[in-house]
Design a protein around this motif. Structure first.
Motif, PDB file in Angstrom:
ATOM      1  N   GLU A 203     -38.567 -34.630   9.916  1.00  0.00           N
ATOM      2  CA  GLU A 203     -39.219 -35.944   9.949  1.00  0.00           C
ATOM      3  C   GLU A 203     -38.681 -36.799  11.100  1.00  0.00           C
ATOM      4  O   GLU A 203     -39.382 -37.664  11.623  1.00  0.00           O
ATOM      5  N   ALA A 204     -37.431 -36.536  11.480  1.00  0.00           N
ATOM      6  CA  ALA A 204     -36.810 -37.272  12.595  1.00  0.00           C
ATOM      7  C   ALA A 204     -37.230 -36.700  13.950  1.00  0.00           C
ATOM      8  O   ALA A 204     -36.786 -37.173  14.996  1.00  0.00           O
ATOM      9  N   GLY A 205     -38.055 -35.663  13.913  1.00  0.00           N
ATOM     10  CA  GLY A 205     -38.551 -35.079  15.157  1.00  0.00           C
ATOM     11  C   GLY A 205     -37.764 -33.888  15.647  1.00  0.00           C
ATOM     12  O   GLY A 205     -37.986 -33.402  16.764  1.00  0.00           O
ATOM     13  N   GLY A 206     -36.831 -33.408  14.838  1.00  0.00           N
ATOM     14  CA  GLY A 206     -35.986 -32.281  15.245  1.00  0.00           C
ATOM     15  C   GLY A 206     -36.406 -30.972  14.617  1.00  0.00           C
ATOM     16  O   GLY A 206     -37.376 -30.888  13.860  1.00  0.00           O
ATOM     17  N   THR A 207     -35.659 -29.938  14.948  1.00  0.00           N
ATOM     18  CA  THR A 207     -35.846 -28.625  14.326  1.00  0.00           C
ATOM     19  C   THR A 207     -34.525 -28.200  13.708  1.00  0.00           C
ATOM     20  O   THR A 207     -33.460 -28.695  14.105  1.00  0.00           O
ATOM     21  N   GLY A 208     -34.587 -27.300  12.746  1.00  0.00           N
ATOM     22  CA  GLY A 208     -33.348 -26.850  12.121  1.00  0.00           C
ATOM     23  C   GLY A 208     -33.593 -25.743  11.129  1.00  0.00           C
ATOM     24  O   GLY A 208     -34.720 -25.282  10.941  1.00  0.00           O
ATOM     25  N   GLU A 209     -32.528 -25.303  10.506  1.00  0.00           N
ATOM     26  CA  GLU A 209     -32.604 -24.321   9.425  1.00  0.00           C
ATOM     27  C   GLU A 209     -31.337 -24.435   8.598  1.00  0.00           C
ATOM     28  O   GLU A 209     -30.355 -25.058   9.026  1.00  0.00           O
ATOM     29  N   ILE A 210     -31.368 -23.856   7.408  1.00  0.00           N
ATOM     30  CA  ILE A 210     -30.196 -23.926   6.536  1.00  0.00           C
ATOM     31  C   ILE A 210     -29.432 -22.610   6.577  1.00  0.00           C
ATOM     32  O   ILE A 210     -30.023 -21.540   6.737  1.00  0.00           O
ATOM     33  N   LEU A 211     -28.111 -22.709   6.484  1.00  0.00           N
ATOM     34  CA  LEU A 211     -27.235 -21.529   6.496  1.00  0.00           C
ATOM     35  C   LEU A 211     -26.250 -21.635   5.339  1.00  0.00           C
ATOM     36  O   LEU A 211     -25.451 -22.573   5.287  1.00  0.00           O
ATOM     37  N   GLN A 212     -26.307 -20.681   4.436  1.00  0.00           N
ATOM     38  CA  GLN A 212     -25.423 -20.724   3.275  1.00  0.00           C
ATOM     39  C   GLN A 212     -24.158 -19.903   3.513  1.00  0.00           C
ATOM     40  O   GLN A 212     -24.222 -18.712   3.767  1.00  0.00           O
ATOM     41  N   PHE A 213     -23.023 -20.566   3.467  1.00  0.00           N
ATOM     42  CA  PHE A 213     -21.729 -19.866   3.403  1.00  0.00           C
ATOM     43  C   PHE A 213     -20.669 -20.852   2.958  1.00  0.00           C
ATOM     44  O   PHE A 213     -20.807 -22.063   3.128  1.00  0.00           O
TER      45      PHE A 213
ATOM     46  N   VAL B 187     -14.500 -21.664   3.166  1.00  0.00           N
ATOM     47  CA  VAL B 187     -13.188 -21.148   2.734  1.00  0.00           C
ATOM     48  C   VAL B 187     -13.109 -19.629   2.869  1.00  0.00           C
ATOM     49  O   VAL B 187     -12.040 -19.067   3.088  1.00  0.00           O
ATOM     50  N   ASN B 188     -14.258 -18.972   2.763  1.00  0.00           N
ATOM     51  CA  ASN B 188     -14.311 -17.503   2.758  1.00  0.00           C
ATOM     52  C   ASN B 188     -14.541 -16.981   4.175  1.00  0.00           C
ATOM     53  O   ASN B 188     -15.652 -16.983   4.685  1.00  0.00           O
ATOM     54  N   ASN B 189     -13.459 -16.525   4.800  1.00  0.00           N
ATOM     55  CA  ASN B 189     -13.509 -16.120   6.207  1.00  0.00           C
ATOM     56  C   ASN B 189     -14.520 -15.008   6.451  1.00  0.00           C
ATOM     57  O   ASN B 189     -15.264 -15.033   7.434  1.00  0.00           O
ATOM     58  N   GLU B 190     -14.568 -14.023   5.555  1.00  0.00           N
ATOM     59  CA  GLU B 190     -15.498 -12.898   5.724  1.00  0.00           C
ATOM     60  C   GLU B 190     -16.943 -13.381   5.625  1.00  0.00           C
ATOM     61  O   GLU B 190     -17.813 -12.917   6.360  1.00  0.00           O
ATOM     62  N   GLU B 191     -17.176 -14.302   4.714  1.00  0.00           N
ATOM     63  CA  GLU B 191     -18.529 -14.850   4.539  1.00  0.00           C
ATOM     64  C   GLU B 191     -18.947 -15.654   5.764  1.00  0.00           C
ATOM     65  O   GLU B 191     -20.099 -15.563   6.217  1.00  0.00           O
ATOM     66  N   VAL B 192     -18.025 -16.436   6.287  1.00  0.00           N
ATOM     67  CA  VAL B 192     -18.298 -17.210   7.505  1.00  0.00           C
ATOM     68  C   VAL B 192     -18.686 -16.263   8.639  1.00  0.00           C
ATOM     69  O   VAL B 192     -19.715 -16.446   9.310  1.00  0.00           O
ATOM     70  N   LYS B 193     -17.856 -15.232   8.848  1.00  0.00           N
ATOM     71  CA  LYS B 193     -18.103 -14.275   9.943  1.00  0.00           C
ATOM     72  C   LYS B 193     -19.423 -13.547   9.779  1.00  0.00           C
ATOM     73  O   LYS B 193     -20.222 -13.461  10.721  1.00  0.00           O
ATOM     74  N   SER B 194     -19.658 -12.989   8.596  1.00  0.00           N
ATOM     75  CA  SER B 194     -20.864 -12.175   8.391  1.00  0.00           C
ATOM     76  C   SER B 194     -22.128 -13.019   8.513  1.00  0.00           C
ATOM     77  O   SER B 194     -23.111 -12.601   9.124  1.00  0.00           O
ATOM     78  N   THR B 195     -22.102 -14.243   7.961  1.00  0.00           N
ATOM     79  CA  THR B 195     -23.293 -15.102   8.024  1.00  0.00           C
ATOM     80  C   THR B 195     -23.588 -15.520   9.462  1.00  0.00           C
ATOM     81  O   THR B 195     -24.738 -15.430   9.923  1.00  0.00           O
TER      82      THR B 195
ATOM     83  N   ASP C 243     -22.473 -14.083  12.283  1.00  0.00           N
ATOM     84  CA  ASP C 243     -22.791 -12.913  13.109  1.00  0.00           C
ATOM     85  C   ASP C 243     -24.218 -12.439  12.863  1.00  0.00           C
ATOM     86  O   ASP C 243     -24.933 -12.065  13.793  1.00  0.00           O
ATOM     87  N   ASN C 244     -24.615 -12.458  11.602  1.00  0.00           N
ATOM     88  CA  ASN C 244     -25.972 -12.044  11.247  1.00  0.00           C
ATOM     89  C   ASN C 244     -26.990 -12.997  11.873  1.00  0.00           C
ATOM     90  O   ASN C 244     -28.020 -12.571  12.418  1.00  0.00           O
ATOM     91  N   TRP C 245     -26.678 -14.300  11.819  1.00  0.00           N
ATOM     92  CA  TRP C 245     -27.588 -15.283  12.413  1.00  0.00           C
ATOM     93  C   TRP C 245     -27.682 -15.091  13.928  1.00  0.00           C
ATOM     94  O   TRP C 245     -28.784 -15.093  14.506  1.00  0.00           O
ATOM     95  N   LEU C 246     -26.537 -14.901  14.579  1.00  0.00           N
ATOM     96  CA  LEU C 246     -26.524 -14.713  16.034  1.00  0.00           C
ATOM     97  C   LEU C 246     -27.244 -13.427  16.437  1.00  0.00           C
ATOM     98  O   LEU C 246     -27.914 -13.374  17.479  1.00  0.00           O
ATOM     99  N   GLU C 247     -27.115 -12.403  15.603  1.00  0.00           N
ATOM    100  CA  GLU C 247     -27.788 -11.121  15.855  1.00  0.00           C
ATOM    101  C   GLU C 247     -29.315 -11.300  15.848  1.00  0.00           C
ATOM    102  O   GLU C 247     -30.026 -10.681  16.636  1.00  0.00           O
ATOM    103  N   HIS C 248     -29.800 -12.158  14.949  1.00  0.00           N
ATOM    104  CA  HIS C 248     -31.243 -12.388  14.832  1.00  0.00           C
ATOM    105  C   HIS C 248     -31.739 -13.500  15.756  1.00  0.00           C
ATOM    106  O   HIS C 248     -32.941 -13.773  15.793  1.00  0.00           O
TER     107      HIS C 248
END
Length: 250
Positions: free
Chosen positions: A56-66, A69-77, A79-84
């Motif tokens: 509504e503010a004129g921007g673009t975005g998306e949501i990312l769940q992680f 605190v969880n280092n592995e979750e941070v990395k995998s999420t 990395d997966n996003w950057l891969e796509h």
């Protein structure tokens, strides 16, 4: 169109679904061309509401769940996003995720200590450490750490939160010196009393008497400052802790 023009520049805001984080996402959408990555841990609906407000503010975005605190979750999420999203680069990191578990130190449980330290301090490490290599290669970036008045002066009943935010302040100053030559700034923003869910239980009428401005701040006021620090206009400011507290220093 050359390849450089096709790059999608992004700003990641941890804990971006509510409160100050939400206000930051919306302000960045208004002030910049960044694609906003709205991180959330569990409240998907709140994250989607923030995404809607970003659009509504004129921007673009998306949501990312992680969970930061969880280092592995941070990395995998991430990395997966950057891969796509191979044509995307994250230029701005706003480390906003944080929790409070207030109580007198003598009664504090180890869980209440660890959970608060893990979210603010280790969350900063997990997200920033994983993305720092790319910022260094890009030779440009903005890292903004949300800290607190508690981290500067200490607040009774918040030894864990004061310790966590104080540690992030120290990390901000050290990291800023390490990477300044690469055109990457690292700053901290220290809000005082701001009207959010986190301060909802506080006695605003009584506490605002301590504030020279005689009121609590609004999330939007904090977001304007963060947006400035995320911009090219702030390129000679680094290693700083900027207070936004209505004059409340002690």
């Amino acid at each position: 169109m050359n390849e450089k023009e096709q790059v999608t520049k992004c700003a990641l805001v941890t804990g971006g679904s509510r409160g100050i984080g939400k206000a930051i996402c919306i302000q960045l959408a208004k002030d910049s061309d960044y694609h906003i990555l709205i991180n959330y841990q569990s409240n998907k609906q709140a994250a989607l509401d923030t995404l809607e407000a970003v659009k509504e503010a004129g921007g673009t975005g998306e949501i990312l769940q992680f969970n930061v605190v969880n280092n592995e979750e941070v990395k995998s999420t991430l990395d997966n996003w950057l891969e796509h999203n191979k044509n995307a680069i994250i230029e701005v990191i706003v480390n906003n995720a944080g929790i409070t578990k207030d109580g007198l130190f003598m009664w504090m449980t180890q869980d209440d200590w660890n959970n608060v330290i893990n979210t603010s301090l280790n969350g900063f490490f997990n997200v920033t450490n994983h993305l720092i290599q790319k910022l260094l290669v890009q030779k440009y970036g903005r890292i903004i750490n949300m800290v607190s008045l508690s981290g500067l002066k200490g607040t009774a009943g918040q030894t864990n939160y004061s310790a966590a935010k104080g540690a992030v302040i120290g990390a901000t100053k050290a990291l800023a010196q390490e990477i300044a030559k690469r055109n990457i700034t690292v700053n901290a923003v220290a809000p005082g009393f701001i009207k959010t869910d986190m301060t909802g239980d506080l006695d605003e009428k009584e506490l605002k008497k301590m504030v020279p401005a005689n009121r609590f701040g609004n999330p939007e006021e904090v977001a304007h400052l963060v947006s400035f620090l995320a911009s090219k206009k702030s390129s000679y400011i680094t290693g700083e802790v900027i207070n936004i507290n209505g004059g409340l220093y002690s």
